[in-house]
Design a protein around this motif. Structure first.
Motif, PDB file in Angstrom:
ATOM      1  N   TYR A   1      -9.802   4.735  -5.016  1.00 60.03           N
ATOM      2  CA  TYR A   1      -8.984   4.675  -3.808  1.00 60.03           C
ATOM      3  C   TYR A   1      -8.931   6.010  -3.068  1.00 60.03           C
ATOM      4  O   TYR A   1      -8.180   6.160  -2.097  1.00 60.03           O
ATOM      5  CB  TYR A   1      -7.553   4.239  -4.179  1.00 60.03           C
ATOM      6  CG  TYR A   1      -7.498   2.885  -4.835  1.00 60.03           C
ATOM      7  CD1 TYR A   1      -7.641   1.726  -4.090  1.00 60.03           C
ATOM      8  CD2 TYR A   1      -7.302   2.759  -6.212  1.00 60.03           C
ATOM      9  CE1 TYR A   1      -7.578   0.467  -4.688  1.00 60.03           C
ATOM     10  CE2 TYR A   1      -7.238   1.510  -6.821  1.00 60.03           C
ATOM     11  CZ  TYR A   1      -7.385   0.369  -6.049  1.00 60.03           C
ATOM     12  OH  TYR A   1      -7.322  -0.870  -6.636  1.00 60.03           O
TER      13      TYR A   1
ATOM     14  N   PRO B   1       0.813  -1.223   0.000  1.00 59.24           N
ATOM     15  CA  PRO B   1       0.000   0.000   0.000  1.00 59.24           C
ATOM     16  C   PRO B   1       0.846   1.272   0.000  1.00 59.24           C
ATOM     17  O   PRO B   1       1.831   1.375   0.741  1.00 59.24           O
ATOM     18  CB  PRO B   1      -0.813  -0.118   1.296  1.00 59.24           C
ATOM     19  CG  PRO B   1      -0.871  -1.585   1.571  1.00 59.24           C
ATOM     20  CD  PRO B   1       0.453  -2.123   1.104  1.00 59.24           C
TER      21      PRO B   1
ATOM     22  N   PRO C   1      -2.865   0.159  -3.946  1.00 57.83           N
ATOM     23  CA  PRO C   1      -2.185  -1.086  -3.597  1.00 57.83           C
ATOM     24  C   PRO C   1      -0.760  -1.233  -4.118  1.00 57.83           C
ATOM     25  O   PRO C   1      -0.092  -2.195  -3.780  1.00 57.83           O
ATOM     26  CB  PRO C   1      -3.091  -2.162  -4.213  1.00 57.83           C
ATOM     27  CG  PRO C   1      -3.778  -1.478  -5.344  1.00 57.83           C
ATOM     28  CD  PRO C   1      -3.955  -0.048  -4.918  1.00 57.83           C
TER      29      PRO C   1
END
Length: 264
Positions: free
Chosen positions: A197, A104, A144
């Protein structure tokens, strides 16, 4: 008291104020405890952070050959958008690159000398902000892998700076900004691949640095040229030591130098 070791980035602890530690192989110094004291820094030799040899440091603590060979200095470090581990493509060492890139990452806004956009591994929050001398910061996107963070940063820096003015940061010549408003303003520029995200409803993180007095006209110490320097330590901000005579010493920029530090 005299200590000797190779310079590496100061370790830090998120507290109020931030605690800084200069870590050597067999010892460490809590720099906060040295505020108000006279210290001498003396250059001894070089020690490449990769091969350990006494060869002139080229960049990032590495000698020239190691800088171009070691995976810790690949172009994707400074330019995350060049990351390729998510495609299974090797730059210098695919196993290392997978570990570093396929985890991450955070795209953030930080205010050190001005509002800027940046990228860091999630595990490096808030350390990255501390290292930049930011007095406030906020996360925008959590993705990610490093590649997605990189292309997001590239898209956003067309609309906001990605650089810090180190002199302005060290003089504490800063203004408080509403980073929540900045985040909302930049939302429409986030690439489609990263829009899912986007982080909503988080707040700013505020940081306090251990500084007794800020320099009026910061002068950067070139220890390789001057060999030795003595001064009264008045603060630590970012990765800089701040002295009474306006001298500042960037620890990060001098990684790989073996020094002795004497507390007078």
């Amino acid at each position: 008291m005299t200590y000797q070791g190779v310079l590496t980035k100061m370790e830090s602890e998120f507290a109020s104020p931030i605690q800084y530690y200069l870590v050597f192989e067999n010892d460490f110094l809590n720099m906060n405890q040295l505020l108000g004291k006279n210290i001498t820094i003396q250059f001894v030799k070089y020690q490449c952070l990769n091969c350990g040899l006494d060869k002139p440091i080229y960049r990032q603590g590495f000698d020239k050959q190691c800088f171009y060979d070691t995976p810790q200095a690949g172009d994707w470090i400074m330019r995350p958008e060049l990351s390729t581990a998510h495609l299974g493509k090797e730059d210098r060492d695919l196993e290392y690159e997978k570990k570093a890139q396929l985890q991450p990452h955070i795209v953030y806004l930080a205010n050190s000398s001005n509002v800027k956009v940046g990228v860091t591994r999630k595990s490096q929050v808030p350390t990255r902000w501390i290292d930049q001398g930011a007095h406030e910061a906020i996360e925008i996107v959590e993705v990610p892998n490093r590649y997605l963070a990189g292309i997001t940063e590239v898209a956003l820096k067309a609309h906001i700076s990605d650089k810090t003015n180190w002199r302005k940061m060290l003089k504490n010549d800063i203004e408080d900004e509403n980073l929540v408003e900045w985040r909302e303003r930049l939302l429409s520029y986030i690439p489609e691949e990263a829009k899912d995200y986007f982080i909503e409803n988080n707040s700013e993180t505020h940081l306090e640095f251990p500084v007794l007095n800020y320099p009026i006209k910061p002068r950067s110490l070139n220890l390789k040229k001057e060999k030795q320097y003595t001064g009264k330590l008045l603060g630590v901000k970012g990765q800089y030591l701040i002295f009474e005579d306006n001298t500042v010493f960037n620890i990060r920029a001098n990684e790989g130098l073996v020094v002795t530090i004497s507390i007078i």
